[in-house]
Design a protein around this motif. Structure first.
Motif, PDB file in Angstrom:
ATOM      1  N   PRO A  19      -7.811   6.344  -1.164  1.00 58.58           N
ATOM      2  CA  PRO A  19      -6.892   5.860  -0.131  1.00 58.58           C
ATOM      3  C   PRO A  19      -5.789   4.986  -0.713  1.00 58.58           C
ATOM      4  CG  PRO A  19      -8.877   4.546  -0.115  1.00 58.58           C
ATOM      5  CD  PRO A  19      -9.126   5.665  -1.082  1.00 58.58           C
ATOM      6  N   ARG A  20      -4.694   4.859   0.034  1.00 58.07           N
ATOM      7  CA  ARG A  20      -3.655   3.901  -0.326  1.00 58.07           C
ATOM      8  C   ARG A  20      -4.075   2.532   0.205  1.00 58.07           C
ATOM      9  NH1 ARG A  20       1.921   6.463   1.710  1.00 58.07           N
ATOM     10  NH2 ARG A  20       0.638   6.946   3.531  1.00 58.07           N
ATOM     11  N   VAL A  21      -4.072   1.533  -0.661  1.00 60.68           N
ATOM     12  CA  VAL A  21      -4.534   0.195  -0.287  1.00 60.68           C
ATOM     13  C   VAL A  21      -3.574  -0.836  -0.876  1.00 60.68           C
ATOM     14  CG1 VAL A  21      -6.445  -1.460  -0.347  1.00 60.68           C
ATOM     15  CG2 VAL A  21      -6.927   1.004  -0.351  1.00 60.68           C
ATOM     16  N   GLY A  22      -3.288  -1.872  -0.088  1.00 63.90           N
ATOM     17  CA  GLY A  22      -2.483  -2.990  -0.558  1.00 63.90           C
ATOM     18  C   GLY A  22      -3.226  -4.294  -0.355  1.00 63.90           C
ATOM     19  N   CYS A  23      -2.939  -5.283  -1.205  1.00 64.59           N
ATOM     20  CA  CYS A  23      -3.618  -6.577  -1.111  1.00 64.59           C
ATOM     21  C   CYS A  23      -2.650  -7.693  -1.456  1.00 64.59           C
ATOM     22  CB  CYS A  23      -4.814  -6.609  -2.067  1.00 64.59           C
ATOM     23  SG  CYS A  23      -5.730  -8.178  -2.081  1.00 64.59           S
ATOM     24  N   VAL A  24      -2.748  -8.776  -0.699  1.00 59.65           N
ATOM     25  CA  VAL A  24      -1.987  -9.993  -0.972  1.00 59.65           C
ATOM     26  C   VAL A  24      -2.986 -11.129  -1.143  1.00 59.65           C
ATOM     27  CG1 VAL A  24      -0.336 -11.675  -0.066  1.00 59.65           C
ATOM     28  CG2 VAL A  24       0.060  -9.230   0.277  1.00 59.65           C
ATOM     29  N   VAL A  61      -6.200  -7.710   2.795  1.00 60.12           N
ATOM     30  CA  VAL A  61      -6.252  -6.349   2.265  1.00 60.12           C
ATOM     31  C   VAL A  61      -6.266  -5.336   3.409  1.00 60.12           C
ATOM     32  CG1 VAL A  61      -8.777  -6.439   2.087  1.00 60.12           C
ATOM     33  CG2 VAL A  61      -7.480  -4.851   0.649  1.00 60.12           C
ATOM     34  N   THR A  62      -5.649  -4.194   3.191  1.00 62.87           N
ATOM     35  CA  THR A  62      -5.489  -3.201   4.262  1.00 62.87           C
ATOM     36  C   THR A  62      -6.760  -2.413   4.545  1.00 62.87           C
ATOM     37  OG1 THR A  62      -4.653  -1.593   2.648  1.00 62.87           O
ATOM     38  CG2 THR A  62      -3.030  -2.946   3.819  1.00 62.87           C
ATOM     39  N   LEU A  63      -7.676  -2.351   3.579  1.00 60.95           N
ATOM     40  CA  LEU A  63      -8.935  -1.625   3.754  1.00 60.95           C
ATOM     41  C   LEU A  63     -10.075  -2.498   3.276  1.00 60.95           C
ATOM     42  CD1 LEU A  63     -10.165   1.235   4.468  1.00 60.95           C
ATOM     43  CD2 LEU A  63     -10.032   1.732   2.015  1.00 60.95           C
ATOM     44  N   GLU A  64     -11.198  -2.430   3.935  1.00 58.37           N
ATOM     45  CA  GLU A  64     -12.375  -3.215   3.558  1.00 58.37           C
ATOM     46  C   GLU A  64     -12.657  -3.087   2.059  1.00 58.37           C
ATOM     47  OE1 GLU A  64     -17.173  -3.393   4.673  1.00 58.37           O
ATOM     48  OE2 GLU A  64     -15.915  -1.728   5.358  1.00 58.37           O
ATOM     49  N   PRO A  65     -12.835  -4.186   1.357  1.00 62.92           N
ATOM     50  CA  PRO A  65     -13.120  -4.116  -0.083  1.00 62.92           C
ATOM     51  C   PRO A  65     -14.362  -3.273  -0.363  1.00 62.92           C
ATOM     52  CG  PRO A  65     -12.543  -6.353   0.552  1.00 62.92           C
ATOM     53  CD  PRO A  65     -12.692  -5.578   1.826  1.00 62.92           C
ATOM     54  N   CYS A  66     -14.279  -2.435  -1.384  1.00 63.64           N
ATOM     55  CA  CYS A  66     -15.395  -1.546  -1.699  1.00 63.64           C
ATOM     56  C   CYS A  66     -16.535  -2.323  -2.345  1.00 63.64           C
ATOM     57  CB  CYS A  66     -14.926  -0.411  -2.617  1.00 63.64           C
ATOM     58  SG  CYS A  66     -14.506  -0.945  -4.302  1.00 63.64           S
ATOM     59  N   ASP A  67     -17.723  -1.734  -2.219  1.00 64.79           N
ATOM     60  CA  ASP A  67     -18.908  -2.400  -2.760  1.00 64.79           C
ATOM     61  C   ASP A  67     -19.739  -1.417  -3.578  1.00 64.79           C
ATOM     62  OD1 ASP A  67     -20.591  -4.637  -3.115  1.00 64.79           O
ATOM     63  OD2 ASP A  67     -21.954  -3.911  -1.560  1.00 64.79           O
ATOM     64  N   ALA A 111      -1.345   0.461  12.185  1.00 66.30           N
ATOM     65  CA  ALA A 111      -0.520   0.762  11.015  1.00 66.30           C
ATOM     66  C   ALA A 111      -1.385   1.054   9.799  1.00 66.30           C
ATOM     67  CB  ALA A 111       0.429  -0.398  10.736  1.00 66.30           C
ATOM     68  N   ALA A 112      -2.466   0.300   9.644  1.00 64.71           N
ATOM     69  CA  ALA A 112      -3.370   0.524   8.523  1.00 64.71           C
ATOM     70  C   ALA A 112      -4.110   1.852   8.667  1.00 64.71           C
ATOM     71  CB  ALA A 112      -4.366  -0.633   8.418  1.00 64.71           C
ATOM     72  N   GLU A 113      -4.440   2.235   9.894  1.00 63.68           N
ATOM     73  CA  GLU A 113      -5.059   3.536  10.138  1.00 63.68           C
ATOM     74  C   GLU A 113      -4.087   4.660   9.793  1.00 63.68           C
ATOM     75  OE1 GLU A 113      -7.951   4.840  11.676  1.00 63.68           O
ATOM     76  OE2 GLU A 113      -9.074   2.968  11.872  1.00 63.68           O
ATOM     77  N   ASP A 114      -2.834   4.536  10.244  1.00 62.38           N
ATOM     78  CA  ASP A 114      -1.833   5.568   9.980  1.00 62.38           C
ATOM     79  C   ASP A 114      -1.567   5.725   8.488  1.00 62.38           C
ATOM     80  OD1 ASP A 114      -1.589   6.025  12.673  1.00 62.38           O
ATOM     81  OD2 ASP A 114       0.240   4.846  12.924  1.00 62.38           O
ATOM     82  N   LEU A 115      -1.661   4.637   7.773  1.00 60.66           N
ATOM     83  CA  LEU A 115      -1.413   4.642   6.337  1.00 60.66           C
ATOM     84  C   LEU A 115      -2.309   5.639   5.612  1.00 60.66           C
ATOM     85  CD1 LEU A 115       0.033   3.019   3.984  1.00 60.66           C
ATOM     86  CD2 LEU A 115      -2.028   1.602   3.950  1.00 60.66           C
ATOM     87  N   ASN A 116      -3.543   5.773   6.070  1.00 60.52           N
ATOM     88  CA  ASN A 116      -4.523   6.663   5.444  1.00 60.52           C
ATOM     89  C   ASN A 116      -5.138   7.612   6.463  1.00 60.52           C
ATOM     90  OD1 ASN A 116      -4.647   5.725   2.591  1.00 60.52           O
ATOM     91  ND2 ASN A 116      -5.283   3.795   3.538  1.00 60.52           N
ATOM     92  N   ALA A 117      -4.308   8.134   7.361  1.00 63.17           N
ATOM     93  CA  ALA A 117      -4.826   8.944   8.469  1.00 63.17           C
ATOM     94  C   ALA A 117      -5.639  10.138   7.968  1.00 63.17           C
ATOM     95  CB  ALA A 117      -3.681   9.405   9.354  1.00 63.17           C
ATOM     96  N   ALA A 144       0.820  -1.214   0.000  1.00 61.98           N
ATOM     97  CA  ALA A 144       0.000   0.000   0.000  1.00 61.98           C
ATOM     98  C   ALA A 144       0.852   1.262   0.000  1.00 61.98           C
ATOM     99  CB  ALA A 144      -0.936  -0.010   1.205  1.00 61.98           C
ATOM    100  N   LEU A 145       2.005   1.202   0.660  1.00 63.73           N
ATOM    101  CA  LEU A 145       2.888   2.368   0.730  1.00 63.73           C
ATOM    102  C   LEU A 145       3.396   2.810  -0.635  1.00 63.73           C
ATOM    103  CD1 LEU A 145       4.969   1.490   3.907  1.00 63.73           C
ATOM    104  CD2 LEU A 145       3.398   3.421   3.637  1.00 63.73           C
ATOM    105  N   LEU A 146       3.286   1.942  -1.636  1.00 61.11           N
ATOM    106  CA  LEU A 146       3.732   2.286  -2.983  1.00 61.11           C
ATOM    107  C   LEU A 146       2.741   3.208  -3.688  1.00 61.11           C
ATOM    108  CD1 LEU A 146       4.942  -1.262  -4.122  1.00 61.11           C
ATOM    109  CD2 LEU A 146       6.355   0.642  -3.291  1.00 61.11           C
ATOM    110  N   GLY A 147       1.539   3.363  -3.137  1.00 57.74           N
ATOM    111  CA  GLY A 147       0.526   4.207  -3.753  1.00 57.74           C
ATOM    112  C   GLY A 147       0.740   5.678  -3.442  1.00 57.74           C
ATOM    113  N   PRO A 148       0.129   6.579  -4.211  1.00 55.44           N
ATOM    114  CA  PRO A 148       0.291   8.024  -4.016  1.00 55.44           C
ATOM    115  C   PRO A 148      -0.497   8.524  -2.796  1.00 55.44           C
ATOM    116  CG  PRO A 148      -1.222   7.608  -5.812  1.00 55.44           C
ATOM    117  CD  PRO A 148      -0.709   6.269  -5.390  1.00 55.44           C
TER     118      PRO A 148
END
Length: 339
Positions: free
Chosen positions: A25-30, A71-77, A133-139, A15-19
């Motif tokens: 939001p910046r989001v990462g997924c594995v 995933v760092t943030l709940e998947p959107c719907d 950490a996930a909260e701080d990512l998109n504070a 997720a940190l690779l996002g702008p």
């Protein structure tokens, strides 16, 4: 097989690779296969591009069937510029989803509920450190979604005796090259840089982001001017080097409403003293970044205007969160103490 905490950390790293300043939001997924082996990793690259889940699923291909998405943030719907991530996860045959932060966006929320209703094993991250950490990512993005307005950082550069300029109005330069470079790094992280018309008339700032060699950065924040006085036609803010928005108002709430409409979730308030005072009086400053130079002037304008404070018990109190020395200057980061 990797432990779940390690997978979530990999998603956070992605997720940190996002702008950071993007409207989204910046989001990462594995994504792992049914045996727990990592088969895909993805991150969101900016508004209008594939979401992290879709990118990870594309990398995984058919190996995702029966697997897990972390995933760092709940998947959107919901359907915006791209389709809902919930549909992508269901179509790929994912059976388990772990996410770190619930999506507070009123349109995109509800993904976890939909996936659980479809029979998937859906779990909110239990590790408090990973959730933090996930909260701080998109504070700042989360702040904007939860409050309805952008996060406001007030930046100021002052002498040791609290002056922002000399008595004759000169202010270049109070701080040294390291502090000025740090300001450009700060501008690069926000969606908009805001000044009042008084600052435009007095200083004619460019408010662009520049690299250490003075060249303009590839991405520029929105330049914003608030106030009732007209901006001169030859002002550097109108030079086309970056987008500029003029908001004809002195009301901080109206300024932030205009920026919310443009998808801005982090605003850097750079000047001047009158505008800063208006935001402080309205309780709309969330963070203060002060660059203090070991310089004494003895006279000159103060860093902030009239706050209508008559006694010490009414003072705006700040909690210091960081102190960093920058080649002799000192950067102090603090947050107003909410009562």
């Amino acid at each position: 097989m990797e432990q779940h905490s390690a997978l979530m950390q990999r998603a956070l790293d992605a997720a940190l690779l996002g702008p950071e300043a993007d409207p989204n939001p910046r989001v990462g997924c594995v994504v792992t296969d049914r045996h727990g082996r990592v088969v895909g990793t993805g991150h969101h690259r900016g508004a209008g591009t594939a979401h992290a889940e879709v990118a990870a699923l594309a990398a995984a291909g058919t190996a995702a069937r029966g697997g897990t998405a972390v995933v760092t943030l709940e998947p959107c719907d919901h359907t915006g510029r791209t389709g809902p991530c919930t549909s992508a996860l269901l179509d790929a045959g994912i059976e388990r989803v772990r996410y770190a932060v619930a999506d507070p966006h009123p349109l995109a929320a509800g993904g976890a509920t939909r996936l659980a209703a479809a029979g998937l094993d859906v779990v909110l991250e239990e590790d408090p450190l990973l959730r933090a950490a996930a909260e701080d990512l998109n504070a700042t993005w989360l702040h904007a979604r939860r409050t309805g307005r952008p996060f406001v950082t007030w930046k100021t550069a002052v002498t040791l005796d609290g002056r922002t300029a000399a008595a004759d109005g000169t202010s270049r330069w109070i701080t040294g090259p390291a502090a000025r470079a740090d300001v450009h790094a700060l501008r690069a992280r926000v969606g908009a840089v805001l000044v009042g018309t008084g600052t435009v008339l007095a200083d004619d700032p460019a408010l662009t982001v520049r690299d250490r060699d003075g060249s303009p950065a590839p991405r520029q924040p929105l330049r914003v001017v608030a106030g009732l006085r007209p901006v001169p036609e030859d002002a550097r803010l109108l030079d086309g080097a970056a987008d500029t928005l003029v908001v004809v108002t002195r009301d901080p709430a109206e300024v932030l409403a205009a920026l919310t409409g443009r998808g801005v979730h982090h605003v850097l308030l750079e000047g001047g003293a009158t505008l800063a005072a208006a935001f402080l009086r309205a309780g709309l400053v969330d963070e203060v970044v002060t660059y203090v130079a070991p310089v004494l002037l003895g006279a000159g304008p103060a860093t902030v205007g009239e706050l209508r404070i008559s006694t010490i018990t009414e003072a705006v109190r700040l909690e210091t969160t960081d102190v960093t020395v920058l080649d002799g200057d000192v950067r102090i980061t603090s947050r107003p103490v909410r009562t």
